[in-house]
Write an enzyme that holds these catalytic residues in place. Structure first.
Site, short mmCIF file in Angstrom:
data_model
loop_
_atom_site.label_atom_id
_atom_site.label_comp_id
_atom_site.label_asym_id
_atom_site.label_seq_id
_atom_site.Cartn_x
_atom_site.Cartn_y
_atom_site.Cartn_z
N ARG A 11 0.87 -1.18 0.00
CA ARG A 11 0.00 0.00 0.00
C ARG A 11 0.90 1.22 0.00
O ARG A 11 1.73 1.37 0.91
CB ARG A 11 -0.92 0.01 1.22
CG ARG A 11 -1.68 1.33 1.38
CD ARG A 11 -2.77 1.28 2.43
NE ARG A 11 -3.92 0.54 1.96
CZ ARG A 11 -5.11 0.55 2.56
NH1 ARG A 11 -5.30 1.26 3.66
NH2 ARG A 11 -6.12 -0.17 2.08
N HIS A 53 -7.67 0.78 -6.26
CA HIS A 53 -7.87 -0.11 -5.10
C HIS A 53 -8.47 -1.41 -5.64
O HIS A 53 -9.64 -1.73 -5.41
CB HIS A 53 -8.81 0.58 -4.10
CG HIS A 53 -8.68 0.04 -2.69
ND1 HIS A 53 -7.82 -0.98 -2.35
CD2 HIS A 53 -9.33 0.39 -1.55
CE1 HIS A 53 -7.95 -1.23 -1.06
NE2 HIS A 53 -8.84 -0.42 -0.55
N GLN A 78 -10.26 -4.10 -3.41
CA GLN A 78 -11.53 -3.65 -2.85
C GLN A 78 -12.66 -3.84 -3.87
O GLN A 78 -13.73 -4.33 -3.53
CB GLN A 78 -11.43 -2.17 -2.45
CG GLN A 78 -12.71 -1.64 -1.83
CD GLN A 78 -13.05 -2.31 -0.51
OE1 GLN A 78 -12.24 -2.31 0.40
NE2 GLN A 78 -14.24 -2.90 -0.41
N ASP A 91 -17.61 6.79 -1.04
CA ASP A 91 -16.33 6.67 -0.35
C ASP A 91 -16.06 8.01 0.33
O ASP A 91 -16.77 8.99 0.07
CB ASP A 91 -15.22 6.31 -1.37
CG ASP A 91 -13.88 6.01 -0.73
OD1 ASP A 91 -13.84 5.74 0.50
OD2 ASP A 91 -12.86 6.04 -1.44
N CYS A 117 -16.44 1.09 0.97
CA CYS A 117 -15.25 0.28 1.26
C CYS A 117 -14.83 0.38 2.72
O CYS A 117 -14.10 -0.48 3.21
CB CYS A 117 -14.11 0.67 0.33
SG CYS A 117 -13.50 2.35 0.55
N ARG A 140 -13.32 -9.07 1.14
CA ARG A 140 -11.90 -8.80 0.89
C ARG A 140 -11.09 -10.08 1.10
O ARG A 140 -10.21 -10.43 0.33
CB ARG A 140 -11.38 -7.71 1.84
CG ARG A 140 -11.94 -6.32 1.62
CD ARG A 140 -11.51 -5.77 0.28
NE ARG A 140 -10.06 -5.73 0.17
CZ ARG A 140 -9.28 -4.71 0.57
NH1 ARG A 140 -9.83 -3.64 1.09
NH2 ARG A 140 -7.97 -4.76 0.43
N1 NVA Z 1 -10.37 6.43 -1.06
C1 NVA Z 1 -9.94 6.03 0.26
C2 NVA Z 1 -10.11 4.56 0.42
C3 NVA Z 1 -9.74 4.04 1.79
C4 NVA Z 1 -9.85 2.55 1.91
C5 NVA Z 1 -8.50 6.43 0.47
O1 NVA Z 1 -7.69 6.29 -0.46
O2 NVA Z 1 -8.18 6.91 1.56
N1 CP Z 2 -11.29 -0.57 2.65
C1 CP Z 2 -9.99 -0.59 3.03
O1 CP Z 2 -9.07 -0.72 2.23
O2 CP Z 2 -9.82 -0.44 4.37
P1 CP Z 2 -8.43 -0.27 5.13
O3 CP Z 2 -7.89 1.10 4.80
O4 CP Z 2 -8.80 -0.40 6.59
O5 CP Z 2 -7.49 -1.33 4.69
#
Ligand code: NVA
Ligand code: CP
Length: 319
Positions: free
Chosen positions: A115, A142, A145, A237, A276, A304
């Site tokens: 990540r 993502h 997800q 989101d 998500c 997931r």
């Molecule tokens: N769009 C959000 C998703 C978190 C799982 C982010 O990138 O923070």
């Molecule tokens: N939805 C998701 O990716 O959650 P986290 O940021 O907790 O991994």
């Protein structure tokens, strides 16, 4: 339809998941089929030992609850060992080049879950690694997800091709990934967000081109009601993603894009609500929708685990 595939029957061994752009509609459907099968058959010995003796490294530059835990459990449940690196506590945090990190870790483990703030960084990691790289979220995508979301839509709506998915909110990594997976699966995807925060034109054009080949469609618009009208699934989101600049202008423009019961009423009566997570109640979604009967966000979170098990199985198992 085939109920399940053996690991190597999908022909996915050694493949990475950096973006679902790299995966064909058939490959995505195979992964979803296996995920569904694994979900209902969690204790089959052949699955529990599929990756025995292998190790998978996990590196997170940004916070995570679901992705971190579900990947760790997925790796363990296939018999492999997760190796968890702390970004700041590794030499990456002191500036060691990603190119060197990729080559070093490739000598120790069988795959990398990463990540990162920047999508380019994950692409560079994939370029230099000699093992599969799995994108656990970047600023642009993502993929795991939306694989979980597709499985959730399949379970609750009953079908994917021809189903209608509306996403309302920021044109962010989730919006990009919804357009790509939706197009590949023949879905009708409508994205509503303020024009200033639309997804990049290149991603929209890519998804529209893919949709032409599958009988799906991808439309981006500003009107949330138009996007949600007649939808089978409504998703949103956070207004401000990790690493994004949190501006008053962005928040004030996105306030009109809250998914609440008035907006849900424009969708089909039996439509599901997806998020998500983590969610901000009272911002992008009202409390009553998030906690209401149409919300399937915890099934979505659970899925997931199943899609990640399926991808690890098909890409890393030798049998
Ligand atoms: N769009 C959000 C998703 C978190 C799982 C982010 O990138 O923070
Ligand atoms: N939805 C998701 O990716 O959650 P986290 O940021 O907790 O991994």
């Amino acid at each position: 339809m085939v109920e399940r595939l053996l690991a190597n029957e999908a022909g996915l061994q050694g493949r990475s998941v950096v973006s679902l752009k790299d995966w064909s509609p058939t490959e995505i459907k195979q992964v979803l089929m296996t995920a569904k099968w694994m979900k209902s058959n969690p204790k089959i010995a052949e699955i529990q030992y599929a990756l025995k003796g292998k190790s998978v490294a996990m590196i997170f530059e940004l916070p995570s609850t679901r992705t971190r835990v579900s990947f760790q459990v997925a790796i363990q449940s296939l018999g492999a060992a997760p190796v968890i690196l702390d970004w700041q506590d590794s030499q990456l945090g002191r500036g060691e080049p990603i190119e060197d990190t990729a080559r070093v870790l490739s000598r120790y483990v069988e795959a990398l879950v990463v990540r990162a703030r920047s999508h380019e960084m994950v692409q560079t990691l994939q370029k230099w690694a000699t093992i599969p790289v799995f994108n656990a979220l970047t600023d642009q995508a993502h993929p795991f997800q939306v694989l979980a979301d597709a499985l959730t839509i399949w379970e609750h709506v009953g079908y994917l091709s021809g189903s209608k998915l509306a996403y309302v909110g920021d044109g962010n990594n989730m919006a990009n990934s919804y357009m790509i997976i939706g197009a590949k699966l023949g879905m009708h995807v409508r994205i509503a967000c303020p024009e200033k925060w639309w997804p990049a034109q290149g991603v929209i054009a890519y998804a529209q081109q893919e949709a032409e080949m599958t009988g799906g469609s991808v439309q981006v618009m500003t009107d949330p009601e138009q996007a949600v009208f007649g939808a089978d699934a409504v998703a949103t989101d956070v207004f401000v993603s990790m690493g994004d600049e949190d501006t008053a202008e962005k928040r004030s423009q996105l306030n009109a894009y809250q998914v609440n019961s008035q907006l849900m009423a424009k969708a089909k009566a039996q439509a599901i609500f997806l998020h998500c997570l983590p969610a901000h109640r009272g911002e992008e979604v009202s409390e009553d929708v998030l906690e209401g009967p149409q919300s399937v966000v915890f099934d979505e979170a659970e899925n997931r685990l199943h899609v990640q098990k399926s991808v690890l199985y098909h890409t890393l198992s030798e049998f």
